[in-house]
Design an enzyme around this catalytic site. Sequence first.
Site, PDB file in Angstrom:
ATOM      1  N   ALA A  69      40.865  22.841  41.127  1.00 22.17           N
ATOM      2  CA  ALA A  69      40.463  22.975  39.720  1.00 22.17           C
ATOM      3  C   ALA A  69      41.174  24.141  39.040  1.00 22.17           C
ATOM      4  O   ALA A  69      41.474  24.070  37.850  1.00 22.17           O
ATOM      5  CB  ALA A  69      38.950  23.148  39.626  1.00 22.17           C
ATOM      6  N   CYS A 317      32.801  40.213  34.668  1.00 21.61           N
ATOM      7  CA  CYS A 317      32.989  41.522  34.026  1.00 21.61           C
ATOM      8  C   CYS A 317      32.170  42.601  34.687  1.00 21.61           C
ATOM      9  O   CYS A 317      31.933  43.662  34.105  1.00 21.61           O
ATOM     10  CB  CYS A 317      32.665  41.493  32.549  1.00 21.61           C
ATOM     11  SG  CYS A 317      33.947  40.702  31.617  1.00 21.61           S
TER      12      CYS A 317
END
Lengths: 369, 84
Positions: A69, A317
């Site tokens: 993917a 993050c």
Amino acid sequence: MIYFDYSATTKTDERVLKRFNEINEKYFFNPNSSYNEALKSKEIIIDATNTLASFFNVNPTEVIYTSGASEANNTAIKGLAFNTNKKHIITTKLEHSSVVSTMNYLQSLGYKIDFVNLKDGRVDFDSLKLLINEDTFLVSVCAVDSEMGIRQPIEEIGELLKNYEDIYFHSDITQAVGKVNIDLTNVDLASFSGHKIFGFKGIGALIKKDYVKLIPLIHGGKSTTIYRSGTPQTELIDSLKTSIDLIGQDIDKNYQYVASLKDRLIGGLKKYQNIKINSNKYSIPNILNISILGYNSNSIQRYLASKNIFVSTKTACALNDDYSLVINYIYDDLERASSSIRISLSYKTTIEEVDEFLSILDGMLNESN
Amino acid sequence: MRVIKLTALWCPSCIIMNKIFDDINKEYNFEVISYDYDFDNDEVSKYNIGKILPVFIFLKDNKEVLRIIGEKDKQEFINLIKEV
């Protein structure tokens, strides 16, 4: 072992493995060679491609095999970006890192990236309409995100985008394939991998509608399509067909079964006041994200691993594995985001495993009390 | 003033803050040194960053005077700069 991390990867099904060995034994030949044995290898690929195309209701020419993917996402997004003069892309904060990183890379080349607002974790159509401008050439929204398991309305997003000229819709459908029925009628490009559906790591595909033009990432010799070079991987391509054959036949039945497991899990977790269910009504049954307030995500994962139970903590993050920006983004609750784990189930999960998990989790909560 | 910008490719907030910071810097013209969390590991490790990216470290005379962490809106970012 209790494996509750099916959204990270799955163990290759024995039937996929057996078939892989048979194909490797009989049809290892380069399918681009011209002798009869090689032509048989090519027929295996054609047959597999027909099966995939039929499963996704697309043309066989619309299937591009990739290494997975991540490559499919890169091929779709960069391939489109490098083939247009437009510079604006819209995406979500729920995307896989192979989408986010590609966006970040394109930003460094001068492309403008915007994140659409979410409502209950799903794309806010008003926000999407406001973000679309004359420079927009791509909207990329995953069908199901890997952290919360929220199913996005990709059919409706695609329908909306049909009203705009030259805006393509890409969806990373990796977490959706085999778990929910997918309608790609309004989707121009879709990516997925084999290892999430009891197949192999190293194989995936990009479904690209015939009318979409893009620049290939990998240039080279003749392959199954002009969009991705490399010797066609007959055994792996065939393995993708076997995976789809296995998982594709009972999607509705498996959905109901996994939903019953998830209900059982949630039922068992309800008595704990410090456990919050992060997945919402839009989440697919296969993914249950929870927070155990008062505990750190990492310590929960480590405790469960010590009892031979495997779950995930997911991060974006965040530089340590103990903080989920997605959960914080959705719930605006740092404590909740620091104590979340993802439990991912499959149709191979048993009721006994669910009950054992609940019992061991109860032990953890009592131990620390 | 000099700005050390610490980001990572996989970080959505970094994409948002890159755009906001670039906008702001058109006016301020800070000298910017950018490091990527994964590609510039040695450099990044010098700055003792916490849990969240991106990180903007403002240096005056080589001394840190301001550190802005994570997502901020444009005005909030400007206000923080103005304080120093």
